[in-house]
Design a protein around this motif. Structure first.
Motif, PDB file in Angstrom:
ATOM      1  N   ASP A  59      29.148  35.299   1.285  1.00 44.07           N
ATOM      2  CA  ASP A  59      28.420  34.869   0.092  1.00 44.07           C
ATOM      3  C   ASP A  59      27.229  33.964   0.425  1.00 44.07           C
ATOM      4  N   GLU A  60      26.944  33.807   1.714  1.00 49.45           N
ATOM      5  CA  GLU A  60      25.871  32.929   2.147  1.00 49.45           C
ATOM      6  C   GLU A  60      24.599  33.736   2.390  1.00 49.45           C
ATOM      7  N   GLN A  61      23.490  33.296   1.776  1.00 52.74           N
ATOM      8  CA  GLN A  61      22.209  33.984   1.965  1.00 52.74           C
ATOM      9  C   GLN A  61      21.411  33.326   3.081  1.00 52.74           C
ATOM     10  N   HIS A  62      20.707  34.157   3.852  1.00 52.94           N
ATOM     11  CA  HIS A  62      19.761  33.651   4.839  1.00 52.94           C
ATOM     12  C   HIS A  62      18.564  33.087   4.078  1.00 52.94           C
ATOM     13  N   ASN A  79      24.266  49.342   7.067  1.00 55.91           N
ATOM     14  CA  ASN A  79      24.526  48.593   5.832  1.00 55.91           C
ATOM     15  C   ASN A  79      25.433  47.414   6.141  1.00 55.91           C
ATOM     16  N   SER A  80      25.361  46.981   7.392  1.00 53.55           N
ATOM     17  CA  SER A  80      26.257  45.919   7.827  1.00 53.55           C
ATOM     18  C   SER A  80      25.729  44.541   7.448  1.00 53.55           C
ATOM     19  N   ALA A  81      26.642  43.634   7.399  1.00 53.39           N
ATOM     20  CA  ALA A  81      26.318  42.234   7.160  1.00 53.39           C
ATOM     21  C   ALA A  81      26.442  41.520   8.502  1.00 53.39           C
ATOM     22  N   PRO A  82      25.853  40.421   8.710  1.00 53.67           N
ATOM     23  CA  PRO A  82      25.065  39.672   7.757  1.00 53.67           C
ATOM     24  C   PRO A  82      23.662  40.271   7.563  1.00 53.67           C
ATOM     25  N   TRP A  83      22.998  39.827   6.503  1.00 56.48           N
ATOM     26  CA  TRP A  83      21.667  40.344   6.191  1.00 56.48           C
ATOM     27  C   TRP A  83      20.717  40.107   7.361  1.00 56.48           C
ATOM     28  N   PHE A  84      20.732  38.890   7.911  1.00 61.53           N
ATOM     29  CA  PHE A  84      19.907  38.571   9.084  1.00 61.53           C
ATOM     30  C   PHE A  84      20.763  38.675  10.329  1.00 61.53           C
ATOM     31  N   PRO A  85      20.365  39.417  11.314  1.00 56.86           N
ATOM     32  CA  PRO A  85      19.110  40.133  11.516  1.00 56.86           C
ATOM     33  C   PRO A  85      19.174  41.623  11.158  1.00 56.86           C
ATOM     34  N   HIS A  86      20.330  42.128  10.740  1.00 54.32           N
ATOM     35  CA  HIS A  86      20.520  43.572  10.590  1.00 54.32           C
ATOM     36  C   HIS A  86      19.588  44.233   9.591  1.00 54.32           C
ATOM     37  N   GLN A  87      19.242  43.552   8.519  1.00 51.66           N
ATOM     38  CA  GLN A  87      18.421  44.179   7.491  1.00 51.66           C
ATOM     39  C   GLN A  87      16.920  43.934   7.663  1.00 51.66           C
ATOM     40  N   VAL A  88      16.527  43.131   8.644  1.00 50.20           N
ATOM     41  CA  VAL A  88      15.091  42.854   8.820  1.00 50.20           C
ATOM     42  C   VAL A  88      14.464  43.573  10.014  1.00 50.20           C
TER      43      VAL A  88
END
Length: 132
Positions: A59-62, A79-88
Motif C-alpha cells: 500500500d506504499e507509493q513511491h 505487472n509485478s510490484a513494487p511500482w519502482f523500478p518495475h513500472q518505470v
C-alpha cells in the motif's frame, strides 16, 4: 575554490535557471510542462543511480508514482510490484524523458537567444525509441 563549491551546490536545473537570470529572462516554470516532467526524470535518474534497497509495502507509493504513473501507464512486460523500478524501466519512460528534455532545452535556448539552426530540428533519436 568558491566557484567550485557554488557550482556543486546548484542542481542541473538551477544552473539553467541562473543562466536565464543572467540574461534577464524569466525562469522556466518547473510546476508546468515540460519542467514538471524534467524534474521528475531527474529524481528518477537519482533514485536509480543512488538506489538504496528497502522494504516496499503493497500500500506504499513511491514518491514519483503520482507524477509518472499517469504518463507511463502499465509496463506491458510485467505487472509485478513494487511500482519502482518495475513500472518505470520502459521504452515509454525513455520517450517521455527524451521529449520533455528536448522541449525544456528548446524553451531554454529560445529564452537565451541561442539559435542552433538545422541542428535544433534533428530528431534522429526519436526513431530509435520504441513507442510501446
Amino acid at each position: 575554490c568558491i566557484r567550485d563549491r557554488v557550482e556543486r551546490a546548484l542542481s542541473v536545473v538551477e544552473k539553467f535557471q541562473v543562466a536565464l537570470t543572467c540574461v534577464n529572462q524569466d525562469r522556466i516554470d518547473m510546476g508546468s510542462e515540460p519542467g514538471q516532467t524534467v524534474a521528475a526524470m531527474i529524481r528518477l535518474r537519482n533514485d536509480l543511480m543512488h538506489f538504496k534497497p528497502k522494504t516496499n509495502w503493497s500500500d506504499e507509493q513511491h514518491h514519483l508514482q503520482q507524477v509518472l504513473q499517469p504518463r507511463l501507464g502499465v509496463n506491458p512486460l510485467t505487472n509485478s510490484a513494487p511500482w519502482f523500478p518495475h513500472q518505470v524501466l520502459t521504452p515509454k519512460c525513455a520517450r517521455l524523458a527524451y521529449e520533455a528534455v528536448r522541449a525544456f532545452g528548446a524553451e531554454w535556448r529560445t529564452r537565451m537567444g541561442i539559435d542552433w539552426g538545422p541542428a535544433s530540428e534533428h530528431t534522429g533519436l526519436t526513431d530509435q525509441i520504441p513507442t510501446d
